[in-house]
Design a protein around this motif. Structure first.
Motif, short mmCIF file in Angstrom:
data_model
loop_
_atom_site.label_atom_id
_atom_site.label_comp_id
_atom_site.label_asym_id
_atom_site.label_seq_id
_atom_site.Cartn_x
_atom_site.Cartn_y
_atom_site.Cartn_z
N UNK A 71 0.83 -1.21 0.00
CA UNK A 71 0.00 0.00 0.00
C UNK A 71 0.86 1.26 0.00
N UNK A 72 1.89 1.28 0.82
CA UNK A 72 2.77 2.45 0.89
C UNK A 72 3.45 2.69 -0.45
N UNK A 73 4.00 1.64 -1.05
CA UNK A 73 4.67 1.82 -2.34
C UNK A 73 3.69 2.24 -3.43
N UNK A 74 2.48 1.69 -3.41
CA UNK A 74 1.48 2.07 -4.41
C UNK A 74 1.19 3.57 -4.33
N UNK A 75 1.04 4.07 -3.12
CA UNK A 75 0.75 5.50 -2.92
C UNK A 75 1.97 6.35 -3.27
N UNK A 76 3.14 5.95 -2.77
CA UNK A 76 4.36 6.73 -3.05
C UNK A 76 4.67 6.81 -4.54
N UNK A 77 4.46 5.71 -5.25
CA UNK A 77 4.77 5.68 -6.68
C UNK A 77 3.64 6.24 -7.54
N UNK A 78 2.50 6.56 -6.93
CA UNK A 78 1.36 7.08 -7.69
C UNK A 78 0.75 6.05 -8.62
N UNK A 79 0.85 4.78 -8.23
CA UNK A 79 0.36 3.70 -9.09
C UNK A 79 -1.13 3.81 -9.42
N UNK A 80 -2.00 4.13 -8.45
CA UNK A 80 -3.42 4.23 -8.81
C UNK A 80 -3.68 5.28 -9.90
N UNK A 81 -3.01 6.42 -9.80
CA UNK A 81 -3.19 7.46 -10.82
C UNK A 81 -2.65 7.02 -12.18
N UNK A 82 -1.63 6.21 -12.16
CA UNK A 82 -1.01 5.75 -13.40
C UNK A 82 -1.82 4.64 -14.06
N UNK A 83 -2.32 3.70 -13.28
CA UNK A 83 -2.92 2.49 -13.84
C UNK A 83 -4.44 2.47 -13.87
N UNK A 84 -5.10 3.34 -13.11
CA UNK A 84 -6.56 3.32 -13.07
C UNK A 84 -7.08 4.47 -13.93
N UNK A 85 -8.03 4.16 -14.80
CA UNK A 85 -8.58 5.15 -15.72
C UNK A 85 -9.21 6.31 -14.94
N UNK A 86 -9.07 7.51 -15.49
CA UNK A 86 -9.63 8.71 -14.85
C UNK A 86 -11.15 8.66 -14.77
N UNK A 87 -11.77 7.85 -15.61
CA UNK A 87 -13.23 7.77 -15.62
C UNK A 87 -13.77 7.01 -14.41
N UNK A 88 -12.92 6.33 -13.68
CA UNK A 88 -13.36 5.57 -12.50
C UNK A 88 -13.74 6.54 -11.37
N UNK A 89 -14.75 6.19 -10.60
CA UNK A 89 -15.14 7.00 -9.44
C UNK A 89 -14.10 6.85 -8.33
#
Length: 148
Positions: A98-116
């Motif tokens: 979880x920490x690495x996902x947040x630090x690396x910005x993985x959700x912003x990179x891999x999840x489409x902007x259209x997602x809620x």
């Protein structure tokens, strides 16, 4: 005849958590930044996520208490009957991903902007559960190899 003292519960030290952190982060990193993990997380069902969490717990328990014949869970300090070492292992296994996902910005990179926002949180949670399968291996192995 020599009397044996009853064994005291094993002490869990900060160094044990540090060893888990090194192993957990070491194996979590590559999976946090892998697009395939995030693609799998999009389609993972709640049942699959729960089953994955159960696998992480099983791997952690088996590595700490079944693969190491010198470690006895009943001799460890516990909280509500659960060994502190195991609690720490689960926190490190899921937390490092979880920490690495947040630090690396993985959700912003891999999840489409259209997602809620809720969908983004759920996908991130599922990606963390997937990455934790690998993180727990590293964390538990480091704890077992370097324990005193």
């Amino acid at each position: 005849m020599k009397m044996q003292r009853p064994r005291r519960p094993s002490r869990f030290h900060l160094a044990d958590t540090a060893q888990q952190i090194v192993g957990g982060f070491l194996l979590a990193g590559p999976f946090v930044v892998t697009e395939e993990v995030w693609m799998l997380a999009v389609d993972l069902t709640a049942l699959q996520a729960l089953a994955t969490i159960a696998v992480v717990f099983a791997i952690g328990y088996a590595t700490l208490y079944k693969a190491d014949p010198t470690r006895d869970q009943s001799e460890e300090t516990t909280i509500a009957g659960i060994p502190i070492r195991f609690i720490s292992l689960m926190g490190v296994s899921f937390g490092s991903v979880a920490i690495l996902a947040i630090l690396f910005g993985a959700p912003d990179t891999f999840i489409a902007e259209s997602e809620s926002n809720l969908s983004t949180v759920l996908i991130t949670f599922r990606a963390v559960t997937l990455g934790s399968v690998f993180s727990v291996v590293g964390a538990a192995t480091a704890d077992t190899l370097f324990s005193k």
